[in-house]
Design a protein around this motif. Structure first.
Motif, PDB file in Angstrom:
ATOM      1  N   SER A   1       1.007  -1.121   0.217  1.00 38.98           N
ATOM      2  CA  SER A   1      -0.253  -0.482  -0.469  1.00 38.98           C
ATOM      3  C   SER A   1       1.146   1.453   0.192  1.00 38.98           C
ATOM      4  CB  SER A   1      -0.566  -0.175   1.306  1.00 38.98           C
ATOM      5  OG  SER A   1      -1.070   1.741   1.530  1.00 38.98           O
ATOM      6  N   VAL A   2      -0.064   2.253  -0.392  1.00 40.35           N
ATOM      7  CA  VAL A   2       0.722   3.615  -0.787  1.00 40.35           C
ATOM      8  C   VAL A   2       1.421   4.316   0.585  1.00 40.35           C
ATOM      9  CG1 VAL A   2      -1.072   4.779  -0.770  1.00 40.35           C
ATOM     10  CG2 VAL A   2       1.949   5.789  -1.748  1.00 40.35           C
ATOM     11  N   ILE A   3       0.278   3.927   1.514  1.00 36.51           N
ATOM     12  CA  ILE A   3       0.472   4.360   3.329  1.00 36.51           C
ATOM     13  C   ILE A   3       1.687   3.008   3.914  1.00 36.51           C
ATOM     14  CG2 ILE A   3      -0.809   3.933   5.734  1.00 36.51           C
ATOM     15  CD1 ILE A   3      -3.762   3.779   3.655  1.00 36.51           C
ATOM     16  N   GLY A   4       2.184   2.833   3.436  1.00 34.82           N
ATOM     17  CA  GLY A   4       4.002   1.798   3.516  1.00 34.82           C
ATOM     18  C   GLY A   4       4.974   3.199   2.880  1.00 34.82           C
ATOM     19  N   SER A   5       4.596   3.692   2.082  1.00 35.56           N
ATOM     20  CA  SER A   5       5.888   4.199   1.739  1.00 35.56           C
ATOM     21  C   SER A   5       6.373   5.252   2.851  1.00 35.56           C
ATOM     22  CB  SER A   5       5.785   5.526   0.748  1.00 35.56           C
ATOM     23  OG  SER A   5       6.651   6.495   0.707  1.00 35.56           O
ATOM     24  N   LEU A   6       7.216   5.568   3.416  1.00 36.15           N
ATOM     25  CA  LEU A   6       8.175   6.142   4.430  1.00 36.15           C
ATOM     26  C   LEU A   6       8.495   7.524   3.274  1.00 36.15           C
ATOM     27  CD1 LEU A   6      11.009   4.481   5.936  1.00 36.15           C
ATOM     28  CD2 LEU A   6       8.530   4.380   6.849  1.00 36.15           C
ATOM     29  N   THR A   7       8.580   7.391   2.251  1.00 37.24           N
ATOM     30  CA  THR A   7       9.096   8.853   1.407  1.00 37.24           C
ATOM     31  C   THR A   7       8.192   9.953   1.546  1.00 37.24           C
ATOM     32  OG1 THR A   7      10.628   8.271   0.347  1.00 37.24           O
ATOM     33  CG2 THR A   7       9.855  10.430  -0.449  1.00 37.24           C
ATOM     34  N   HIS A   8       6.674   8.939   1.293  1.00 39.64           N
ATOM     35  CA  HIS A   8       5.660   9.871   0.850  1.00 39.64           C
ATOM     36  C   HIS A   8       4.984  10.548   2.462  1.00 39.64           C
ATOM     37  CE1 HIS A   8       4.964   9.484  -3.420  1.00 39.64           C
ATOM     38  NE2 HIS A   8       5.662   7.984  -3.610  1.00 39.64           N
ATOM     39  N   ALA A   9       5.380   9.391   3.303  1.00 41.76           N
ATOM     40  CA  ALA A   9       4.547   9.583   4.670  1.00 41.76           C
ATOM     41  C   ALA A   9       4.979  10.740   4.682  1.00 41.76           C
ATOM     42  CB  ALA A   9       4.573   8.752   5.697  1.00 41.76           C
ATOM     43  N   ALA A  10       5.925  10.871   4.920  1.00 43.07           N
ATOM     44  CA  ALA A  10       7.476  11.928   5.990  1.00 43.07           C
ATOM     45  C   ALA A  10       7.100  13.248   4.492  1.00 43.07           C
ATOM     46  CB  ALA A  10       8.639  12.005   5.719  1.00 43.07           C
ATOM     47  N   ALA A  11       6.201  13.333   3.537  1.00 42.62           N
ATOM     48  CA  ALA A  11       6.043  14.940   2.950  1.00 42.62           C
ATOM     49  C   ALA A  11       4.700  14.788   2.952  1.00 42.62           C
ATOM     50  CB  ALA A  11       6.474  14.174   1.115  1.00 42.62           C
ATOM     51  N   LYS A  12       4.079  14.194   3.612  1.00 38.85           N
ATOM     52  CA  LYS A  12       2.606  14.045   3.792  1.00 38.85           C
ATOM     53  C   LYS A  12       1.778  14.263   1.789  1.00 38.85           C
ATOM     54  CE  LYS A  12       1.735  15.300   8.285  1.00 38.85           C
ATOM     55  NZ  LYS A  12       0.890  16.148   9.329  1.00 38.85           N
ATOM     56  N   ASP A  13       2.440  13.246   0.969  1.00 42.42           N
ATOM     57  CA  ASP A  13       1.783  13.634  -0.079  1.00 42.42           C
ATOM     58  C   ASP A  13       2.040  12.311  -0.992  1.00 42.42           C
ATOM     59  OD1 ASP A  13       1.775  14.367  -3.137  1.00 42.42           O
ATOM     60  OD2 ASP A  13       3.767  14.026  -3.413  1.00 42.42           O
ATOM     61  N   ASP A  14       0.769  12.089  -0.932  1.00 44.71           N
ATOM     62  CA  ASP A  14      -0.325  10.615  -1.147  1.00 44.71           C
ATOM     63  C   ASP A  14       0.070  11.112  -3.326  1.00 44.71           C
ATOM     64  OD1 ASP A  14      -1.306   8.592  -1.769  1.00 44.71           O
ATOM     65  OD2 ASP A  14      -3.375   9.298  -1.072  1.00 44.71           O
ATOM     66  N   PRO A  15       0.220  10.251  -4.018  1.00 44.53           N
ATOM     67  CA  PRO A  15       0.591  10.462  -5.261  1.00 44.53           C
ATOM     68  C   PRO A  15      -0.225  10.126  -6.303  1.00 44.53           C
ATOM     69  CG  PRO A  15       2.252   8.439  -4.380  1.00 44.53           C
ATOM     70  CD  PRO A  15       2.091   9.947  -3.230  1.00 44.53           C
ATOM     71  N   THR A  16      -1.027   8.550  -4.965  1.00 47.60           N
ATOM     72  CA  THR A  16      -2.585   8.133  -5.401  1.00 47.60           C
ATOM     73  C   THR A  16      -3.694   9.543  -5.477  1.00 47.60           C
ATOM     74  OG1 THR A  16      -3.051   7.229  -3.417  1.00 47.60           O
ATOM     75  CG2 THR A  16      -1.183   5.596  -4.499  1.00 47.60           C
ATOM     76  N   GLY A  17      -3.809  10.365  -5.112  1.00 42.31           N
ATOM     77  CA  GLY A  17      -5.372  11.022  -4.900  1.00 42.31           C
ATOM     78  C   GLY A  17      -5.768  10.865  -4.074  1.00 42.31           C
ATOM     79  N   VAL A  18      -5.820   9.858  -2.814  1.00 42.08           N
ATOM     80  CA  VAL A  18      -7.300   9.011  -1.932  1.00 42.08           C
ATOM     81  C   VAL A  18      -6.335  10.310  -1.033  1.00 42.08           C
ATOM     82  CG1 VAL A  18      -7.886   7.317  -0.537  1.00 42.08           C
ATOM     83  CG2 VAL A  18      -6.861   7.053  -2.773  1.00 42.08           C
ATOM     84  N   PHE A  19      -5.741  11.124  -0.226  1.00 38.59           N
ATOM     85  CA  PHE A  19      -5.402  11.399   0.189  1.00 38.59           C
ATOM     86  C   PHE A  19      -5.033  13.052   0.295  1.00 38.59           C
ATOM     87  CE2 PHE A  19      -4.679   7.880   2.293  1.00 38.59           C
ATOM     88  CZ  PHE A  19      -6.131   7.790   3.147  1.00 38.59           C
ATOM     89  N   PRO A  20      -5.350  14.034   0.110  1.00 38.69           N
ATOM     90  CA  PRO A  20      -5.331  15.113   0.224  1.00 38.69           C
ATOM     91  C   PRO A  20      -3.770  15.918   0.589  1.00 38.69           C
ATOM     92  CG  PRO A  20      -6.741  16.080   1.599  1.00 38.69           C
ATOM     93  CD  PRO A  20      -6.683  14.597   1.421  1.00 38.69           C
ATOM     94  N   MET A  21      -3.018  16.878  -0.269  1.00 36.21           N
ATOM     95  CA  MET A  21      -1.486  17.092  -0.190  1.00 36.21           C
ATOM     96  C   MET A  21      -1.712  17.207   1.664  1.00 36.21           C
ATOM     97  SD  MET A  21       1.604  16.927  -1.048  1.00 36.21           S
ATOM     98  CE  MET A  21       2.981  17.487  -0.376  1.00 36.21           C
ATOM     99  N   GLY A  22      -0.866  16.990   2.223  1.00 42.15           N
ATOM    100  CA  GLY A  22      -1.070  17.533   3.802  1.00 42.15           C
ATOM    101  C   GLY A  22      -1.528  16.476   4.277  1.00 42.15           C
ATOM    102  N   VAL A  23      -2.225  15.726   4.022  1.00 45.49           N
ATOM    103  CA  VAL A  23      -2.768  14.443   4.414  1.00 45.49           C
ATOM    104  C   VAL A  23      -2.000  13.104   4.184  1.00 45.49           C
ATOM    105  CG1 VAL A  23      -5.347  13.876   5.119  1.00 45.49           C
ATOM    106  CG2 VAL A  23      -5.082  15.788   4.951  1.00 45.49           C
ATOM    107  N   PHE A  24      -1.654  12.740   5.681  1.00 44.57           N
ATOM    108  CA  PHE A  24      -2.098  11.778   5.099  1.00 44.57           C
ATOM    109  C   PHE A  24      -1.807  10.817   6.908  1.00 44.57           C
ATOM    110  CE2 PHE A  24       1.309   7.842   4.318  1.00 44.57           C
ATOM    111  CZ  PHE A  24       1.108   7.770   3.462  1.00 44.57           C
ATOM    112  N   PRO A  25      -2.081   9.314   6.139  1.00 46.09           N
ATOM    113  CA  PRO A  25      -3.491   8.304   7.398  1.00 46.09           C
ATOM    114  C   PRO A  25      -1.488   8.010   8.994  1.00 46.09           C
ATOM    115  CG  PRO A  25      -2.540   6.947   5.773  1.00 46.09           C
ATOM    116  CD  PRO A  25      -2.436   8.364   5.694  1.00 46.09           C
TER     117      PRO A  25
END
Length: 252
Positions: free
Chosen positions: A141-165
């Motif tokens: 899952s993209v939720i397991g990406s450390l890089t995207h989590a640290a940036a709070k950036d979900d490239p799949t678009g499920v969560f808006p920029m600045g929001v990461f579970p």
């Protein structure tokens, strides 16, 4: 034209795993449908068999090492090799913040999502080594990406920029699964076995209360593609469903 060969899909009596089993069976593969629950697993295999697919139920609880060894022995006895392993079995976790999450909750999720993958992969590797084109696909899952989590950036678009579970059990188990993917890929480079991770997208499954926007069949598409890569295909990559033929590259 079918691709032939033999595949094992874990956690395949429903959801994405079931859709992957159907798709691989439709390509002409013999598919072992792994499931913990015998009644549900047999029913799922029977349903796919009724559609003319060669799908066989395999009793498989990824957290039971002795049971996994027995499953590997059955595959060895019946087909003698394995061409595709899809590590799909997974569980979710609670919605509490990390600081309010009990250690036992984390451990329980890791038993399936991390340790179960190690158990199954190690048991099946001797069979995969006998294949001329072994493929391992880990459903992450993209939720397991450390890089995207640290940036709070979900490239799949499920969560808006600045929001990461901040789902401690699930997110970190998928981060560990990603690390496993790279580690096995590195060990097996040059062996002909390709190992990759796929984020199938926001699929309607039991884990998210069926709130996902994609169907299981849509979520299975990229998993199947990575399971049937040619000899020149990539290994040690993480891709996500975005509707394009090859999916989108994701950061680890």
């Amino acid at each position: 034209m079918g691709v032939g060969g033999c595949a094992l899909v874990t956690g395949a009596n429903k959801g994405i795993g079931y859709a992957v089993a159907r798709a691989l069976g439709g390509l002409g593969m013999c598919v072992y449908l792994g499931a913990r629950d015998e009644r549900r697993g047999l029913a799922a295999a029977r349903s796919l068999g009724d559609d003319g697919l060669d799908v066989r139920f395999l009793r498989l609880d990824v957290t039971d090492e002795s049971g996994v060894r027995l499953a590997a022995k059955r595959l060895d006895d019946e087909v003698g090799r394995l061409d595709v392993l899809v590590n799909n079995a997974g569980v979710g976790g609670g919605m509490s913040p990390p600081s309010a999450t009990a250690t036992d909750q984390v451990r329980q999720v890791y038993e399936t999502n991390v340790f179960g993958v190690v158990t199954v992969t190690n048991a099946m590797l001797p069979l995969l080594r006998r294949s001329t084109a072994g493929r391992i696909v880990n459903v992450s899952s993209v939720i397991g990406s450390l890089t995207h989590a640290a940036a709070k950036d979900d490239p799949t678009g499920v969560f808006p920029m600045g929001v990461f579970p901040t789902l401690l059990e699930y997110a970190t188990s998928k981060a560990a699964l990603n690390a496993l993917t790279v580690t096995y890929a590195n060990e097996l480079r040059g062996s002909g076995i390709l190992v990759n991770a796929v984020s199938p997208g926001f699929v309607a499954t039991d884990i998210n209360g069926n709130r996902g926007t994609l169907t299981p069949a849509q979520g299975a598409r990229l998993v199947v593609r990575m399971a049937t890569l040619g000899a020149d295909g990539p290994t040690g990559v993480f891709v996500g469903e975005n509707g394009t033929p090859d999916g989108q590259p994701l950061c680890w």
